[in-house]
Motif scaffolding. Structure first.
Motif, PDB file in Angstrom:
ATOM      1  N   PRO A  58       0.841  -1.202   0.000  1.00  0.00           N
ATOM      2  CA  PRO A  58       0.000   0.000   0.000  1.00  0.00           C
ATOM      3  C   PRO A  58       0.881   1.258   0.000  1.00  0.00           C
ATOM      4  O   PRO A  58       1.897   1.305   0.685  1.00  0.00           O
ATOM      5  N   ARG A  59       0.452   2.222  -0.791  1.00  0.00           N
ATOM      6  CA  ARG A  59       1.246   3.448  -0.933  1.00  0.00           C
ATOM      7  C   ARG A  59       1.408   4.156   0.418  1.00  0.00           C
ATOM      8  O   ARG A  59       0.450   4.281   1.178  1.00  0.00           O
ATOM      9  N   GLN A  60       2.637   4.537   0.693  1.00  0.00           N
ATOM     10  CA  GLN A  60       3.011   5.282   1.905  1.00  0.00           C
ATOM     11  C   GLN A  60       2.710   4.517   3.194  1.00  0.00           C
ATOM     12  O   GLN A  60       2.451   5.097   4.233  1.00  0.00           O
ATOM     13  N   GLN A  61       2.708   3.207   3.048  1.00  0.00           N
ATOM     14  CA  GLN A  61       2.573   2.376   4.245  1.00  0.00           C
ATOM     15  C   GLN A  61       3.760   1.412   4.328  1.00  0.00           C
ATOM     16  O   GLN A  61       4.581   1.362   3.410  1.00  0.00           O
ATOM     17  N   THR A  62       3.814   0.688   5.432  1.00  0.00           N
ATOM     18  CA  THR A  62       4.900  -0.279   5.601  1.00  0.00           C
ATOM     19  C   THR A  62       4.341  -1.692   5.621  1.00  0.00           C
ATOM     20  O   THR A  62       3.445  -2.004   6.406  1.00  0.00           O
ATOM     21  N   LEU A  63       4.884  -2.509   4.724  1.00  0.00           N
ATOM     22  CA  LEU A  63       4.552  -3.930   4.698  1.00  0.00           C
ATOM     23  C   LEU A  63       5.680  -4.672   5.403  1.00  0.00           C
ATOM     24  O   LEU A  63       6.840  -4.601   4.982  1.00  0.00           O
ATOM     25  N   GLY A  64       5.356  -5.347   6.499  1.00  0.00           N
ATOM     26  CA  GLY A  64       6.359  -6.120   7.216  1.00  0.00           C
ATOM     27  C   GLY A  64       6.367  -7.552   6.708  1.00  0.00           C
ATOM     28  O   GLY A  64       5.313  -8.155   6.524  1.00  0.00           O
ATOM     29  N   ILE A  65       7.563  -8.085   6.448  1.00  0.00           N
ATOM     30  CA  ILE A  65       7.675  -9.487   6.045  1.00  0.00           C
ATOM     31  C   ILE A  65       8.444 -10.210   7.140  1.00  0.00           C
ATOM     32  O   ILE A  65       9.572  -9.835   7.468  1.00  0.00           O
ATOM     33  N   VAL A  66       7.807 -11.225   7.707  1.00  0.00           N
ATOM     34  CA  VAL A  66       8.390 -11.894   8.865  1.00  0.00           C
ATOM     35  C   VAL A  66       8.379 -13.401   8.675  1.00  0.00           C
ATOM     36  O   VAL A  66       7.529 -13.947   7.958  1.00  0.00           O
ATOM     37  N   GLY A  67       9.318 -14.048   9.305  1.00  0.00           N
ATOM     38  CA  GLY A  67       9.427 -15.510   9.237  1.00  0.00           C
ATOM     39  C   GLY A  67      10.826 -15.874   9.706  1.00  0.00           C
ATOM     40  O   GLY A  67      11.718 -15.028   9.733  1.00  0.00           O
ATOM     41  N   GLU A  68      10.997 -17.163  10.042  1.00  0.00           N
ATOM     42  CA  GLU A  68      12.314 -17.586  10.527  1.00  0.00           C
ATOM     43  C   GLU A  68      13.388 -17.425   9.456  1.00  0.00           C
ATOM     44  O   GLU A  68      13.087 -17.371   8.262  1.00  0.00           O
ATOM     45  N   SER A  69      14.628 -17.433   9.914  1.00  0.00           N
ATOM     46  CA  SER A  69      15.763 -17.365   9.010  1.00  0.00           C
ATOM     47  C   SER A  69      15.694 -18.537   8.019  1.00  0.00           C
ATOM     48  O   SER A  69      15.411 -19.661   8.414  1.00  0.00           O
ATOM     49  N   GLY A  70      15.876 -18.254   6.750  1.00  0.00           N
ATOM     50  CA  GLY A  70      15.859 -19.302   5.724  1.00  0.00           C
ATOM     51  C   GLY A  70      14.503 -19.487   5.061  1.00  0.00           C
ATOM     52  O   GLY A  70      14.342 -20.350   4.199  1.00  0.00           O
ATOM     53  N   ILE A 229      11.695  -6.009   6.365  1.00  0.00           N
ATOM     54  CA  ILE A 229      11.896  -7.461   6.527  1.00  0.00           C
ATOM     55  C   ILE A 229      12.659  -7.740   7.802  1.00  0.00           C
ATOM     56  O   ILE A 229      13.700  -7.120   8.054  1.00  0.00           O
ATOM     57  N   SER A 230      12.155  -8.666   8.611  1.00  0.00           N
ATOM     58  CA  SER A 230      12.891  -9.047   9.812  1.00  0.00           C
ATOM     59  C   SER A 230      12.421 -10.408  10.310  1.00  0.00           C
ATOM     60  O   SER A 230      11.275 -10.787  10.105  1.00  0.00           O
ATOM     61  N   HIS A 231      13.343 -11.121  10.962  1.00  0.00           N
ATOM     62  CA  HIS A 231      12.932 -12.363  11.620  1.00  0.00           C
ATOM     63  C   HIS A 231      12.360 -12.034  12.997  1.00  0.00           C
ATOM     64  O   HIS A 231      11.794 -12.888  13.656  1.00  0.00           O
ATOM     65  N   ASP A 232      12.498 -10.779  13.421  1.00  0.00           N
ATOM     66  CA  ASP A 232      12.100 -10.356  14.772  1.00  0.00           C
ATOM     67  C   ASP A 232      10.678  -9.792  14.744  1.00  0.00           C
ATOM     68  O   ASP A 232      10.419  -8.710  14.210  1.00  0.00           O
ATOM     69  N   LEU A 233       9.764 -10.560  15.331  1.00  0.00           N
ATOM     70  CA  LEU A 233       8.349 -10.174  15.303  1.00  0.00           C
ATOM     71  C   LEU A 233       8.082  -8.816  15.937  1.00  0.00           C
ATOM     72  O   LEU A 233       7.244  -8.061  15.470  1.00  0.00           O
ATOM     73  N   HIS A 234       8.787  -8.525  17.019  1.00  0.00           N
ATOM     74  CA  HIS A 234       8.521  -7.265  17.708  1.00  0.00           C
ATOM     75  C   HIS A 234       8.903  -6.075  16.839  1.00  0.00           C
ATOM     76  O   HIS A 234       8.209  -5.062  16.810  1.00  0.00           O
ATOM     77  N   VAL A 235      10.003  -6.231  16.115  1.00  0.00           N
ATOM     78  CA  VAL A 235      10.451  -5.170  15.217  1.00  0.00           C
ATOM     79  C   VAL A 235       9.404  -4.960  14.118  1.00  0.00           C
ATOM     80  O   VAL A 235       9.004  -3.833  13.808  1.00  0.00           O
ATOM     81  N   VAL A 236       8.939  -6.066  13.540  1.00  0.00           N
ATOM     82  CA  VAL A 236       7.962  -5.975  12.451  1.00  0.00           C
ATOM     83  C   VAL A 236       6.640  -5.397  12.961  1.00  0.00           C
ATOM     84  O   VAL A 236       6.013  -4.566  12.310  1.00  0.00           O
ATOM     85  N   GLU A 237       6.248  -5.809  14.157  1.00  0.00           N
ATOM     86  CA  GLU A 237       5.001  -5.293  14.736  1.00  0.00           C
ATOM     87  C   GLU A 237       5.089  -3.781  14.924  1.00  0.00           C
ATOM     88  O   GLU A 237       4.154  -3.039  14.624  1.00  0.00           O
ATOM     89  N   TYR A 238       6.230  -3.329  15.401  1.00  0.00           N
ATOM     90  CA  TYR A 238       6.407  -1.896  15.665  1.00  0.00           C
ATOM     91  C   TYR A 238       6.349  -1.071  14.369  1.00  0.00           C
ATOM     92  O   TYR A 238       5.827   0.028  14.347  1.00  0.00           O
ATOM     93  N   MET A 239       6.863  -1.667  13.288  1.00  0.00           N
ATOM     94  CA  MET A 239       7.038  -0.894  12.063  1.00  0.00           C
ATOM     95  C   MET A 239       5.855  -0.947  11.096  1.00  0.00           C
ATOM     96  O   MET A 239       5.691  -0.046  10.271  1.00  0.00           O
ATOM     97  N   SER A 240       5.058  -2.031  11.143  1.00  0.00           N
ATOM     98  CA  SER A 240       4.239  -2.350   9.969  1.00  0.00           C
ATOM     99  C   SER A 240       2.773  -1.927  10.047  1.00  0.00           C
ATOM    100  O   SER A 240       2.168  -1.940  11.113  1.00  0.00           O
ATOM    101  N   ASP A 241       2.231  -1.611   8.874  1.00  0.00           N
ATOM    102  CA  ASP A 241       0.788  -1.427   8.724  1.00  0.00           C
ATOM    103  C   ASP A 241       0.162  -2.750   8.282  1.00  0.00           C
ATOM    104  O   ASP A 241      -0.923  -3.110   8.715  1.00  0.00           O
ATOM    105  N   GLU A 242       0.858  -3.429   7.374  1.00  0.00           N
ATOM    106  CA  GLU A 242       0.410  -4.729   6.858  1.00  0.00           C
ATOM    107  C   GLU A 242       1.497  -5.754   7.146  1.00  0.00           C
ATOM    108  O   GLU A 242       2.672  -5.394   7.206  1.00  0.00           O
ATOM    109  N   ILE A 243       1.087  -7.008   7.266  1.00  0.00           N
ATOM    110  CA  ILE A 243       2.052  -8.071   7.583  1.00  0.00           C
ATOM    111  C   ILE A 243       1.919  -9.222   6.587  1.00  0.00           C
ATOM    112  O   ILE A 243       0.810  -9.573   6.169  1.00  0.00           O
TER     113      ILE A 243
END
Ligand SMILES: Nc1ncnc2c1ncn2[C@@H]1O[C@H](COP(=O)(O)OP(=O)(O)O)[C@@H](O)[C@H]1O
Ligand code: SF4
Ligand SMILES: [Mg+2]
Length: 355
Positions: A58-70, A229-243
């Protein structure tokens, strides 16, 4: 700290494309299997790193991509940037499919989509001053040196570093300061989209928070759309509008960040959340929901649902059928065969009956 108005003006003067749609970028059905070859160069198999992934930024939003390493996060980012060639798919950006562009088209596109990586030191030139590291990409793209340096001063300030840092060499800076330089260097090209791949993972927790806040400030000051993009859920939660939650190359859940974190539907998302170190040390995770075992090899992924070898709810059906993303209301989608729509929509995750 941010000279927002000056920076935003410099930024917007440069941007040619008016926001024309709700999405800054659309990725459709992108896939990459890395070939595995024997000593004789003959193909013996493949690593299924990204398996038919689609998303909209989405325009001007943050999409967080999360999941374990690999699980394929970096490969997905590199496919989007066309740093590696996908086997198939579409990346729609500025009304074009990036995967159809020639060499010059790709070069032009890359200045509008910038990446910030985990280890800034490897991408900064240790021989160049901080200022010239920031200015370099501008003059490498045809800008005059004096003009580029003057603009680099603005970006140095914008990322929260004093002007006195301009003449220092990257080797004399801390990890957090180097990451700020890497961010300034990405932003001086006035991108529309910034992809940050594990951009704070190498930093101490206290410095992480500062750099995350910097990303947030710059995103709103410069109207950026971000993939974080992060493997760290808390980081992604803090940053993202969409996951987007990835598991072994596939998207298993996606939706608005507040929904996914408050009401995770997929057993993997639930386990990931339960396993993430709590910021609240008073609340230990429930042992029965913890993520157990290792990620299976993408060389030989499990049939059907790729999560089935670690899923506490798996049945025989999960080995035979491949779950697809299904909508569960309020923009949330999950790919689990046993998840029942009506239950998922109304009941808290701990009470969902998957059978
Ligand atoms: N160039 C490559 N050749 C072969 N396999 C690769 C290559 N790049 C990544 N992979 C494999 O693809 C999978 C996904 O990797 P990656 O995208 O780096 O995951 P993540 O960023 O989520 O940690 C891993 O199994 C990794 O080993
Ligand atoms: S499809 Fe089966 S194995 Fe996969 S997440 Fe759902 S219950 Fe678990
Ligand atoms: Mg990675």
């Amino acid at each position: 700290m941010l000279n927002e108005q000056m920076l935003a003006t410099a930024h917007n003067n440069f941007a040619t494309a008016e926001p024309s749609a709700d999405y800054a970028m659309e990725v459709h059905d992108i896939a990459k299997t890395f070939p595995v070859r024997n000593m004789l160069g003959r193909r013996t198999g493949g690593v299924s790193a990204v398996d038919h992934v689609s998303f909209k930024l989405p325009r001007q939003q943050t999409l967080g991509i999360v999941g374990e390493s690999g699980c394929g996060k970096s490969t997905l980012a590199r496919l989007v940037m066309r740093l590696i060639e996908p086997d198939q798919g579409q990346v729609l950006f500025r009304d074009e499919d990036l995967l159809q562009l020639g060499k010059n088209g790709v070069k032009d596109m890359r200045r509008h989509i910038q990446m910030v990586f985990q280890n800034p030191y490897s991408s900064l030139n240790p021989q160049l001053s901080v200022l010239d590291n920031i200015a370099f990409s501008l003059w490498a793209n045809g800008g005059g040196k004096a003009e580029a340096r003057s603009e680099a001063h603005q970006y140095l300030e914008a990322v929260g570093l004093p002007r006195t840092f301009a003449d220092r060499l990257p080797g004399s800076l801390s990890g957090g300061q180097r990451q700020r330089i890497a961010i300034a260097r990405a932003l001086i090209l006035k991108p529309e989209v910034v992809i940050a791949d594990e951009a704070v993972s190498a930093l101490d927790k206290s410095v992480q928070a500062q750099v995350l806040n910097l990303f947030q400030d710059l995103k709103s000051a410069l109207n950026l759309s971000m993939i974080f993009i992060s493997h760290d859920l808390h980081v992604v939660e803090y940053m993202s509008d969409e996951i987007l939650v990835m598991y072994l190359g596939r998207v298993v859940e996606r939706g608005p960040a507040h929904r996914v974190f408050a009401n995770p539907l997929h057993p993997y998302t639930q386990a990931l959340l339960a396993s993430a170190p709590s910021v609240d040390m008073e609340a230990p995770p429930k042992p029965e929901t913890l993520l157990k075992g290792d990620l299976p090899s993408p060389l030989n992924p499990p049939s059907g649902c790729r999560f089935r070898t670690r899923c506490p709810l798996a049945t025989e059906r999960c080995a035979l059928e491949t779950p697809v993303l299904r909508p569960f209301g309020q923009g949330q989608e999950a790919a689990c065969l046993l998840l029942k729509e009506e239950e998922a929509a109304s009941i808290p995750p701990s009470l969902i009956n998957h059978s």
